[in-house]
Design a protein around this motif. Structure first.
Motif, PDB file in Angstrom:
ATOM      1  N   ARG A 108       0.868  -1.173   0.000  1.00  0.00           N
ATOM      2  CA  ARG A 108       0.000   0.000   0.000  1.00  0.00           C
ATOM      3  C   ARG A 108       0.909   1.229   0.000  1.00  0.00           C
ATOM      4  NH1 ARG A 108      -4.322   0.309   4.556  1.00  0.00           N
ATOM      5  NH2 ARG A 108      -5.304  -1.205   3.179  1.00  0.00           N
ATOM      6  N   ILE A 110       1.322   5.685  -1.280  1.00  0.00           N
ATOM      7  CA  ILE A 110       0.727   6.926  -1.740  1.00  0.00           C
ATOM      8  C   ILE A 110       1.665   7.571  -2.754  1.00  0.00           C
ATOM      9  CG2 ILE A 110       1.665   8.206   0.246  1.00  0.00           C
ATOM     10  CD1 ILE A 110      -1.708   8.927  -1.424  1.00  0.00           C
ATOM     11  N   LEU A 120      -3.701   6.765  -4.368  1.00  0.00           N
ATOM     12  CA  LEU A 120      -3.444   5.733  -3.362  1.00  0.00           C
ATOM     13  C   LEU A 120      -3.417   4.388  -4.081  1.00  0.00           C
ATOM     14  CD1 LEU A 120      -3.193   4.988  -0.312  1.00  0.00           C
ATOM     15  CD2 LEU A 120      -5.699   4.740  -0.309  1.00  0.00           C
ATOM     16  N   GLU A 122      -3.045   0.183  -3.869  1.00  0.00           N
ATOM     17  CA  GLU A 122      -3.086  -1.075  -3.121  1.00  0.00           C
ATOM     18  C   GLU A 122      -2.827  -2.187  -4.111  1.00  0.00           C
ATOM     19  OE1 GLU A 122      -6.981  -0.957  -1.426  1.00  0.00           O
ATOM     20  OE2 GLU A 122      -6.326   0.180   0.332  1.00  0.00           O
ATOM     21  N   ALA A 165     -14.503   8.110  -0.783  1.00  0.00           N
ATOM     22  CA  ALA A 165     -13.333   7.801   0.034  1.00  0.00           C
ATOM     23  C   ALA A 165     -13.735   7.466   1.462  1.00  0.00           C
ATOM     24  CB  ALA A 165     -12.368   8.986   0.032  1.00  0.00           C
ATOM     25  N   THR A 166     -13.156   6.380   1.985  1.00  0.00           N
ATOM     26  CA  THR A 166     -13.339   6.081   3.400  1.00  0.00           C
ATOM     27  C   THR A 166     -12.519   7.084   4.213  1.00  0.00           C
ATOM     28  OG1 THR A 166     -11.442   4.581   3.492  1.00  0.00           O
ATOM     29  CG2 THR A 166     -13.564   3.638   2.839  1.00  0.00           C
ATOM     30  N   GLN A 169      -8.793   6.337   3.637  1.00  0.00           N
ATOM     31  CA  GLN A 169      -8.370   6.722   2.295  1.00  0.00           C
ATOM     32  C   GLN A 169      -8.322   8.247   2.160  1.00  0.00           C
ATOM     33  OE1 GLN A 169     -11.433   4.664   0.163  1.00  0.00           O
ATOM     34  NE2 GLN A 169     -10.216   2.797  -0.111  1.00  0.00           N
ATOM     35  N   HIS A 172      -5.172   9.807   3.600  1.00  0.00           N
ATOM     36  CA  HIS A 172      -3.980   9.672   2.769  1.00  0.00           C
ATOM     37  C   HIS A 172      -4.014  10.617   1.576  1.00  0.00           C
ATOM     38  CE1 HIS A 172      -2.390   6.386   5.045  1.00  0.00           C
ATOM     39  NE2 HIS A 172      -3.380   5.554   4.750  1.00  0.00           N
ATOM     40  N   LEU A 173      -5.202  10.911   1.057  1.00  0.00           N
ATOM     41  CA  LEU A 173      -5.327  11.733  -0.144  1.00  0.00           C
ATOM     42  C   LEU A 173      -5.626  13.196   0.176  1.00  0.00           C
ATOM     43  CD1 LEU A 173      -7.361   9.230  -2.367  1.00  0.00           C
ATOM     44  CD2 LEU A 173      -4.989   9.962  -2.722  1.00  0.00           C
ATOM     45  N   CYS A 181     -14.225   9.785  -5.526  1.00  0.00           N
ATOM     46  CA  CYS A 181     -12.942   9.311  -6.030  1.00  0.00           C
ATOM     47  C   CYS A 181     -13.165   8.443  -7.262  1.00  0.00           C
ATOM     48  CB  CYS A 181     -12.197   8.504  -4.969  1.00  0.00           C
ATOM     49  SG  CYS A 181     -11.581   9.471  -3.573  1.00  0.00           S
ATOM     50  N   SER A 183     -11.846   5.017  -8.937  1.00  0.00           N
ATOM     51  CA  SER A 183     -11.144   3.776  -8.617  1.00  0.00           C
ATOM     52  C   SER A 183     -10.849   3.017  -9.901  1.00  0.00           C
ATOM     53  CB  SER A 183     -11.995   2.905  -7.684  1.00  0.00           C
ATOM     54  OG  SER A 183     -11.416   1.623  -7.534  1.00  0.00           O
ATOM     55  N   LEU A 201      -6.607   4.584  -6.412  1.00  0.00           N
ATOM     56  CA  LEU A 201      -7.692   5.475  -6.026  1.00  0.00           C
ATOM     57  C   LEU A 201      -7.232   6.917  -6.221  1.00  0.00           C
ATOM     58  CD1 LEU A 201     -10.572   5.147  -4.764  1.00  0.00           C
ATOM     59  CD2 LEU A 201      -9.523   5.778  -2.584  1.00  0.00           C
TER      60      LEU A 201
END
Length: 214
Positions: A108, A110, A120, A122, A165-166, A169, A172-173, A181, A183, A201
């Motif tokens: 994972r 960034i 982001l 993964e 976005a959670t 997430q 990080h962004l 977002c 995906s 993402l």
């Protein structure tokens, strides 16, 4: 598959292959025909046989490596690896990599453009197929760029969705939780072997480009 002959490289004529491998013309012809059926060789009338371009090279939608995306915008790319785990693949890993068993590398990270969060990532890498990935420092070269440069592939599949976005997430962004977002999920194969699965993402204003080939 080792990448020694790049896409477009002309395959030696049949009589040279017969001499090199000490076999009949029928055997050589059957081997080239089998590779042609698998999409690895293009046969051109009166021109010869050539290494075929990977399927995605002919796709209308081009999704380049994230580092390339950033650099094309005239910005400096960097990546921070947030998590790196080498493990025996669990049920989700095996489903995403279409494997029955074996080790995987889970990453994972960034991606940043001039220090600003850009995407982001993964990613799962099948270590049965790409064992060398376990020893690579992906802070020096992004996973996508390294794989494209060192691991031949024959096919790719994309899944593009809009999502929210959670909280993790978004952090990080540098977004608000629930922010829109884009995906992009991509899986790549080497014939029947799945090499990697990645989810990228992007903030919702990210744009994709399409190119139509006659």
């Amino acid at each position: 598959m080792a990448g020694v002959w790049e896409p477009g490289h002309r395959i030696p004529p049949e009589h040279e292959l017969m001499a090199e491998y000490a076999c009949s013309r029928m055997t050589v012809n059957k081997a080239i025909s089998a590779l042609t059926e698998r999409g690895l060789i293009d046969r051109r009338k009166r021109a010869g046989s050539f290494v075929a371009a990977p399927t995605m090279h002919r796709a209308m939608l081009e999704i380049p490596d994230v580092a390339v995306e950033v650099e094309r915008r005239g910005r400096r790319h960097s990546i921070e690896i947030l998590e790196r785990t080498e493990r025996e693949g669990d049920s989700d890993d095996r489903r995403l990599l279409a494997m029955t068993a074996g080790p995987v590398l889970a990453l994972r990270g960034i991606h940043r453009a001039d220090g600003t969060p850009f995407a982001l990532e993964e990613r799962l890498i099948n270590l049965v197929i790409v064992p060398a990935a376990a020893d690579i420092d992906f802070t020096r070269e992004s996973p996508g760029r390294w794989l494209l440069g060192h691991v031949p592939w024959t096919d790719a599949q994309h899944r593009i969705t809009a999502t929210a976005a959670t909280a993790a997430q978004a952090a990080h962004l540098d977004l608000h939780p629930g922010a829109p977002c884009l995906s992009i999920e991509r899986a790549t194969w080497r014939t029947q072997e799945r090499i990697t699965h990645v989810r990228l993402l992007y903030p919702g204003d990210h744009a994709l480009s399409a190119r139509f080939i006659a």
